[in-house]
Design an enzyme around this catalytic site. Structure first.
Site, PDB file in Angstrom:
ATOM      1  N   LYS A 134       0.824  -1.205   0.000  1.00 49.81           N
ATOM      2  CA  LYS A 134       0.000   0.000   0.000  1.00 49.81           C
ATOM      3  C   LYS A 134       0.861   1.259   0.000  1.00 49.81           C
ATOM      4  O   LYS A 134       0.536   2.248  -0.668  1.00 49.81           O
ATOM      5  CB  LYS A 134      -0.937  -0.027   1.209  1.00 49.81           C
ATOM      6  CG  LYS A 134      -2.033  -1.076   1.085  1.00 49.81           C
ATOM      7  CD  LYS A 134      -2.768  -1.303   2.385  1.00 49.81           C
ATOM      8  CE  LYS A 134      -3.781  -2.436   2.251  1.00 49.81           C
ATOM      9  NZ  LYS A 134      -4.429  -2.792   3.524  1.00 49.81           N
ATOM     10  N   GLN A 162      -3.824  -1.214  10.030  1.00 49.50           N
ATOM     11  CA  GLN A 162      -3.787  -2.570   9.483  1.00 49.50           C
ATOM     12  C   GLN A 162      -4.309  -3.570  10.519  1.00 49.50           C
ATOM     13  O   GLN A 162      -3.960  -3.503  11.695  1.00 49.50           O
ATOM     14  CB  GLN A 162      -2.347  -2.934   9.087  1.00 49.50           C
ATOM     15  CG  GLN A 162      -2.208  -4.296   8.448  1.00 49.50           C
ATOM     16  CD  GLN A 162      -2.914  -4.406   7.103  1.00 49.50           C
ATOM     17  OE1 GLN A 162      -2.920  -3.466   6.320  1.00 49.50           O
ATOM     18  NE2 GLN A 162      -3.518  -5.548   6.839  1.00 49.50           N
ATOM     19  N   ASP A 205     -10.268   4.319   5.179  1.00 49.01           N
ATOM     20  CA  ASP A 205     -10.476   2.878   5.035  1.00 49.01           C
ATOM     21  C   ASP A 205     -11.915   2.482   5.365  1.00 49.01           C
ATOM     22  O   ASP A 205     -12.302   1.332   5.205  1.00 49.01           O
ATOM     23  CB  ASP A 205      -9.497   2.120   5.943  1.00 49.01           C
ATOM     24  CG  ASP A 205      -9.272   0.673   5.501  1.00 49.01           C
ATOM     25  OD1 ASP A 205      -9.472   0.379   4.306  1.00 49.01           O
ATOM     26  OD2 ASP A 205      -8.885  -0.153   6.338  1.00 49.01           O
TER      27      ASP A 205
END
Length: 283
Positions: A55, A99, A122
């Protein structure tokens, strides 16, 4: 019946990222500050380390600054929340990616909720789920958002269709269903306790597989001509759908890899730039 047409997420994601890179460059010239995505990783899980590195590389290629915040595996919930709140308060950071998974000792929901909604690129907070559910402006969960973009690109209008979502996770299955519902699909959620899953899936015009079980859905489970979106990714590059049999029965299907995965990252980058643009407008 002829074989299903592939929904090429790689090609569509490339176009989205190209447009995103232009917007990032324009914003950087106009404001003197590049869009910035902060990635937070607790511990050193090999898969998570790989995902974060990928990413960050995609960010740089799109002209987005990447700030990585690695934390020890022993980090407590309180310490993680403090880190996320500090990033939320930092005007140089426009988006935050935490994450996951992040260790059983951490309260994952408390950590997500420490992310400011305007930086939740996100789409993991309660605020983002609410805006998705009510069709209000905000950030979508990246994989469900990418799925909707794929459906649009292939002229699949969910209105009036029966959609079955197999999986009920907070950042994939549930929001995917809400986004489909907002587009006037009739949505059924299935999960590990669904009785006669095959019978339910067989009624679907649109199937979203997001349960994390390899090849769970087979061609014989599908309604002929169904649109099949495989959001699963299991060991050996295998999705939640048995591709070889499903491709003989569906009208459209996403490959694994090359379908949903690239769209997830493209959506993350696009939302990061959108967050930076919004911050610039607010001064």
């Amino acid at each position: 019946m002829s074989q299903a047409r592939l929904m090429d997420g790689t090609a569509l994601a490339r176009r989205i990222v190209e447009d995103t890179a232009k917007r990032a460059a324009d914003l950087t010239v106009r404001t003197g500050q590049a869009p910035c995505l902060a990635t937070v990783l607790v511990g050193e899980d090999p898969a998570s380390v790989t995902y974060v590195r990928m990413k960050r590389n995609r960010c740089r290629a799109a002209g987005i600054e990447s700030r990585h915040v690695p934390l020890p595996a022993a980090t407590t919930t309180g310490e993680l929340v403090g880190t996320l709140r500090a990033l939320s308060d930092d005007p140089a950071v426009h988006g935050i990616l935490l994450q996951h998974p992040m260790g059983a000792h951490i309260d994952e929901r408390a950590a997500f909720e420490a992310i400011a909604p305007e930086k939740d690129v996100d789409g993991v907070t309660f605020a983002s789920f609410a805006t998705m559910s009510f069709g209000l402006p905000g950030f979508v969960s990246c994989t469900p958002g990418g799925i909707m973009r794929l459906l649009d690109a292939y002229d699949v209008d969910p209105a009036g269709k029966r959609a079955v979502v197999v999986g009920r996770s907070a950042i994939l299955g549930k929001p995917a269903g809400m986004l489909l519902l907002a587009r006037d699909a009739t949505v059924t959620y299935c999960h590990s306790r669904t009785a006669d899953l095959s019978a339910v899936v067989r009624e679907a015009d649109i199937v979203v597989a997001a349960v994390g079980r390899p090849r769970l859905i087979r061609g014989r489970d599908l309604k002929p001509g169904a649109v099949v979106v495989d959001a699963g990714y299991n060991a050996g590059n295998v999705g939640d759908v048995d591709f070889d049999s499903a491709v003989e029965r569906a009208s459209l299907i996403t490959p694994v890899p090359g379908g949903v995965g690239p769209m997830t990252i493209a959506t993350l980058l696009e939302q990061t730039v959108r967050a930076a643009e919004a911050a610039a407008r607010q001064g």
